[in-house]
Design an enzyme around this catalytic site. Structure first.
Site, PDB file in Angstrom:
ATOM      1  CG  HIS A  88      -1.838   1.128   1.347  1.00 27.86           C
ATOM      2  ND1 HIS A  88      -3.219   0.999   1.259  1.00 27.86           N
ATOM      3  CD2 HIS A  88      -1.624   2.460   1.554  1.00 27.86           C
ATOM      4  CE1 HIS A  88      -3.783   2.177   1.402  1.00 27.86           C
ATOM      5  NE2 HIS A  88      -2.842   3.093   1.584  1.00 27.86           N
ATOM      6  CD  GLU A  89       1.474   3.482   3.596  1.00 23.73           C
ATOM      7  OE1 GLU A  89       1.615   4.563   2.985  1.00 23.73           O
ATOM      8  OE2 GLU A  89       0.442   3.196   4.245  1.00 23.73           O
TER       9      GLU A  89
END
Lengths: 109, 233
Positions: B112-113
């Site tokens: 996600h990051e």
């Protein structure tokens, strides 16, 4: 066999890759995930067609097979880029990407 | 980089250790050390074995933003239930060592990051002033990281079927924005809806929505093959 002045063409993917994509597309898991994501069944025939054309090219170097394969892949690329991005792409990566972390940051609040 | 952002406006209060200087490794509490150590190990494992992470790391390297574990990742304690964040001002991915307890969760958070970091690397994302940019990256991150896979949602007791993935992506993007910006629910929904179609269909660098590890492996294979692919189109 390299024609003079022409780069040797080969299918964008290995033929086995087309077959494995087809099998993967038809699998129960993928059909489930596709329904979960898009609410529809996936259409997998194009992978099979591409596999057929790929083998055809390997066997007979057929121009039709080559062009059909190229058309299909270009379509795939077009499908992936048919939206207008909300942001502008950079020409260069951010300049401060590797800048050392500042231990003595100025206090600013 | 401009450091005049007010803490309360951009969600920095969720990451209380961000501005404390570089002493996080020297924390005296034993519990801290264990969490930090476990976070580092899970991060390393994710970077080495998750096809999602490996693809993003490769794509970022090729875009001129090679990631170094010690420079671009930081395991820290965070507030509440937040799992991680991307700090554009320091080019760092923050992992919440006190909230990530399982490897599968770490894999998802890292992915996600990394999507945010990838967007930051390849595009002029105005994280602080343009809510549409923020929304777009959140939609992409929720869409591509496995945050909204059937099994992940089921584990949250969100049992939906037809097109539930999209509802989940929409919902999580809205939540992420609300967590870091002081705007109302309606405004957040409006912004997400405005950019949803464009951003949901932007699958870079995967080329597809990776629903599972197998999908991600296929996407990774395609990525490794991209030179041959594009030169023979």
């Amino acid at each position: 066999m390299d024609r003079s002045g022409q780069k040797l063409w080969r299918p964008p993917r290995a033929c086995d890759d087309y077959w494995s994509e087809f099998r993967h597309c038809k699998s129960l898991w993928n059909r489930f995930h596709h329904y979960y994501t898009h609410g529809t069944s996936p259409s997998c025939q194009q992978w099979k067609e591409d596999y057929r054309n790929c083998r055809e090219w390997e066997k007979r170097k057929s121009t039709e097979a080559k062009e059909a394969l190229q058309r299909s892949e270009r379509n795939r690329v077009a499908e992936q880029t048919k939206f207008t991005p909300v942001w502008k792409l950079r020409q260069y990566p951010p300049r401060d990407w590797n800048m050392p972390l500042n231990q003595d940051k100025p206090q600013d609040s | 980089m401009d450091h005049t952002k007010q803490e309360g406006e951009y969600g920095y209060e969720l990451f209380p250790h961000r501005n404390m200087g570089k002493n996080k490794q020297g924390s005296i509490a034993e519990g801290q050390f264990t969490f930090n150590h476990k976070c580092q190990i899970m991060l390393q494992f994710a970077m080495e074995t998750s096809p999602y992470a490996k693809l993003l790391l490769s794509a970022m390297k090729n875009s001129g933003c090679k990631l170094f574990k010690d420079r671009h990742f930081s395991c820290e304690d965070c507030d509440g239930t937040v799992s991680g964040g991307f700090d554009a001002s320091s080019s760092q991915i923050v992992l919440c060592q006190n909230n990530i307890r399982q490897q599968s969760h770490m894999n998802r958070v890292v992915t996600h990051e990394l999507v945010h970091a990838f967007d930051h690397c390849r595009a002029d994302v105005d994280w602080f002033n343009n809510l549409r940019h923020l929304a777009c990256s959140e939609i992409r991150a929720a869409n591509l990281s496995g945050d909204c896979s059937f099994s992940t949602e089921a584990a949250r007791f969100n049992f939906g079927l037809k097109q539930h993935h999209q509802d989940c992506v929409r919902g999580r993007a809205i939540r992420s924005i609300l967590a870091v910006r002081k705007i109302g629910q309606e405004e957040a929904e409006k912004i997400v809806n405005e950019v949803f179609n464009t951003c949901f269909n932007d699958h870079a660098p995967f080329g597809r929505i990776p629903h599972s590890k197998k999908d991600a492996n296929f996407a990774y294979r395609d990525y490794e093959n991209r030179d041959r692919y594009y030169s023979n189109l």
